[in-house]
Design a protein around this motif. Structure first.
Motif, mmCIF file in Angstrom:
data_model
loop_
_atom_site.group_PDB
_atom_site.id
_atom_site.type_symbol
_atom_site.label_atom_id
_atom_site.label_comp_id
_atom_site.label_asym_id
_atom_site.label_seq_id
_atom_site.Cartn_x
_atom_site.Cartn_y
_atom_site.Cartn_z
ATOM 1 N N PRO A 7 0.829 -1.216 0.000
ATOM 2 C CA PRO A 7 0.000 0.000 0.000
ATOM 3 C C PRO A 7 0.863 1.266 0.000
ATOM 4 O O PRO A 7 1.973 1.278 0.528
ATOM 5 N N VAL A 8 0.327 2.322 -0.594
ATOM 6 C CA VAL A 8 0.960 3.646 -0.593
ATOM 7 C C VAL A 8 -0.120 4.681 -0.266
ATOM 8 O O VAL A 8 -1.300 4.351 -0.158
ATOM 9 N N ASN A 9 0.290 5.931 -0.114
ATOM 10 C CA ASN A 9 -0.639 7.051 0.100
ATOM 11 C C ASN A 9 -1.590 6.832 1.270
ATOM 12 O O ASN A 9 -2.793 7.043 1.155
ATOM 13 N N ARG A 10 -1.039 6.376 2.407
ATOM 14 C CA ARG A 10 -1.776 6.248 3.670
ATOM 15 C C ARG A 10 -2.864 5.170 3.644
ATOM 16 O O ARG A 10 -3.824 5.226 4.390
ATOM 17 N N VAL A 63 -8.931 -3.732 12.936
ATOM 18 C CA VAL A 63 -9.472 -2.380 12.865
ATOM 19 C C VAL A 63 -10.978 -2.441 12.630
ATOM 20 O O VAL A 63 -11.489 -3.399 12.060
ATOM 21 N N VAL A 64 -11.658 -1.402 13.084
ATOM 22 C CA VAL A 64 -13.087 -1.240 12.838
ATOM 23 C C VAL A 64 -13.222 -0.145 11.784
ATOM 24 O O VAL A 64 -12.669 0.944 11.954
ATOM 25 N N VAL A 65 -13.921 -0.454 10.695
ATOM 26 C CA VAL A 65 -14.096 0.516 9.610
ATOM 27 C C VAL A 65 -15.532 0.495 9.105
ATOM 28 O O VAL A 65 -16.263 -0.471 9.328
ATOM 29 N N SER A 66 -15.921 1.545 8.404
ATOM 30 C CA SER A 66 -17.213 1.594 7.728
ATOM 31 C C SER A 66 -17.107 0.754 6.459
ATOM 32 O O SER A 66 -16.203 0.977 5.640
ATOM 33 N N ASN A 67 -18.012 -0.188 6.300
ATOM 34 C CA ASN A 67 -17.963 -1.076 5.138
ATOM 35 C C ASN A 67 -18.024 -0.347 3.809
ATOM 36 O O ASN A 67 -17.397 -0.774 2.839
ATOM 37 N N ASN A 68 -18.742 0.760 3.750
ATOM 38 C CA ASN A 68 -18.864 1.465 2.472
ATOM 39 C C ASN A 68 -17.585 2.207 2.076
ATOM 40 O O ASN A 68 -17.489 2.705 0.961
ATOM 41 N N MET A 69 -16.597 2.273 2.954
ATOM 42 C CA MET A 69 -15.342 2.951 2.639
ATOM 43 C C MET A 69 -14.237 1.979 2.208
ATOM 44 O O MET A 69 -13.170 2.401 1.780
ATOM 45 N N VAL A 70 -14.502 0.696 2.293
ATOM 46 C CA VAL A 70 -13.517 -0.309 1.889
ATOM 47 C C VAL A 70 -13.448 -0.353 0.365
ATOM 48 O O VAL A 70 -14.466 -0.450 -0.312
ATOM 49 N N GLU A 71 -12.244 -0.254 -0.165
ATOM 50 C CA GLU A 71 -12.031 -0.308 -1.613
ATOM 51 C C GLU A 71 -11.615 -1.723 -1.988
ATOM 52 O O GLU A 71 -10.714 -2.295 -1.385
ATOM 53 N N ARG A 72 -12.292 -2.280 -2.987
ATOM 54 C CA ARG A 72 -12.064 -3.663 -3.414
ATOM 55 C C ARG A 72 -11.572 -3.677 -4.856
ATOM 56 O O ARG A 72 -12.090 -2.954 -5.701
ATOM 57 N N PHE A 73 -10.565 -4.530 -5.118
ATOM 58 C CA PHE A 73 -10.059 -4.694 -6.480
ATOM 59 C C PHE A 73 -9.388 -6.057 -6.587
ATOM 60 O O PHE A 73 -9.119 -6.717 -5.587
ATOM 61 N N ILE A 83 -8.176 0.283 2.735
ATOM 62 C CA ILE A 83 -8.914 1.369 3.396
ATOM 63 C C ILE A 83 -7.927 2.498 3.675
ATOM 64 O O ILE A 83 -6.781 2.251 4.061
ATOM 65 N N LEU A 84 -8.354 3.721 3.453
ATOM 66 C CA LEU A 84 -7.546 4.879 3.787
ATOM 67 C C LEU A 84 -7.502 5.015 5.308
ATOM 68 O O LEU A 84 -8.517 4.817 5.975
ATOM 69 N N GLU A 85 -6.358 5.320 5.870
ATOM 70 C CA GLU A 85 -6.213 5.343 7.327
ATOM 71 C C GLU A 85 -7.213 6.276 8.013
ATOM 72 O O GLU A 85 -7.601 6.037 9.147
ATOM 73 N N ASN A 86 -7.670 7.322 7.331
ATOM 74 C CA ASN A 86 -8.645 8.249 7.924
ATOM 75 C C ASN A 86 -9.969 7.581 8.242
ATOM 76 O O ASN A 86 -10.733 8.095 9.049
ATOM 77 N N TYR A 87 -10.275 6.461 7.592
ATOM 78 C CA TYR A 87 -11.557 5.796 7.773
ATOM 79 C C TYR A 87 -11.517 4.687 8.821
ATOM 80 O O TYR A 87 -12.502 3.980 9.002
ATOM 81 N N VAL A 88 -10.399 4.536 9.501
ATOM 82 C CA VAL A 88 -10.307 3.576 10.602
ATOM 83 C C VAL A 88 -10.900 4.240 11.838
ATOM 84 O O VAL A 88 -10.467 5.292 12.265
ATOM 85 N N LEU A 89 -11.924 3.590 12.408
ATOM 86 C CA LEU A 89 -12.600 4.135 13.581
ATOM 87 C C LEU A 89 -11.938 3.732 14.882
ATOM 88 O O LEU A 89 -11.964 4.466 15.865
ATOM 89 N N ALA A 90 -11.376 2.512 14.904
ATOM 90 C CA ALA A 90 -10.722 2.021 16.119
ATOM 91 C C ALA A 90 -9.751 0.902 15.771
ATOM 92 O O ALA A 90 -9.894 0.241 14.749
ATOM 93 N N VAL A 91 -8.748 0.730 16.637
ATOM 94 C CA VAL A 91 -7.785 -0.367 16.511
ATOM 95 C C VAL A 91 -8.017 -1.316 17.679
ATOM 96 O O VAL A 91 -8.132 -0.887 18.822
ATOM 97 N N VAL A 92 -8.100 -2.603 17.365
ATOM 98 C CA VAL A 92 -8.281 -3.630 18.387
ATOM 99 C C VAL A 92 -7.041 -4.501 18.377
ATOM 100 O O VAL A 92 -6.693 -5.096 17.356
ATOM 101 N N ARG A 93 -6.373 -4.571 19.508
ATOM 102 C CA ARG A 93 -5.148 -5.371 19.614
ATOM 103 C C ARG A 93 -5.339 -6.506 20.596
ATOM 104 O O ARG A 93 -6.065 -6.369 21.572
ATOM 105 N N MET A 94 -4.660 -7.591 20.353
ATOM 106 C CA MET A 94 -4.660 -8.715 21.273
ATOM 107 C C MET A 94 -3.595 -8.458 22.334
ATOM 108 O O MET A 94 -2.450 -8.187 22.004
ATOM 109 N N ASN A 95 -3.956 -8.471 23.597
ATOM 110 C CA ASN A 95 -2.992 -8.232 24.688
ATOM 111 C C ASN A 95 -2.471 -9.530 25.238
ATOM 112 O O ASN A 95 -3.017 -10.517 25.289
#
Length: 95
Positions: A7-10, A63-73, A83-95
């Motif tokens: 990936p490039v451009n964030r 990550v939690v994202v809006s489904n309509n912002m996911v780009e598919r190809f 997904i552009l990083e601006n559209y990530v709503l939250a990060v979920v990590r395993m502790n």
């Protein structure tokens, strides 16, 4: 030749998380042709990220994202999700 997708451009390269299908009763079944509405937000696993990303996320995080912002190809006959990083709503990590 071996190609890799970087990936490039964030952008983040993500993949859908496999869901365990719950057993449905006959009352929950829909008639043929009637589709259920996809949730507005979904969890995805991060596979890779652009070098210029500012978001603190690594491969293997979720990550939690809006489904309509996911780009598919298609790349090498497989569907890729980004997904552009601006559209990530939250990060979920395993502790």
């Amino acid at each position: 030749m071996i190609y890799s997708l970087e990936p490039v451009n964030r952008y983040l390269l993500i993949q859908e998380i496999e869901k365990v299908e719950e057993e449905k009763s006959s009352a929950d079944l829909l008639p043929d042709g009637l589709m259920t509405q996809k949730p507005v937000h979904e969890y995805y696993e991060v596979l890779n990220k652009a070098g210029d990303c500012n978001i603190d996320v690594e491969s293997g995080d979720f990550v939690v994202v809006s489904n309509n912002m996911v780009e598919r190809f298609k790349f090498k006959e497989a569907e890729q999700l980004m997904i552009l990083e601006n559209y990530v709503l939250a990060v979920v990590r395993m502790n």
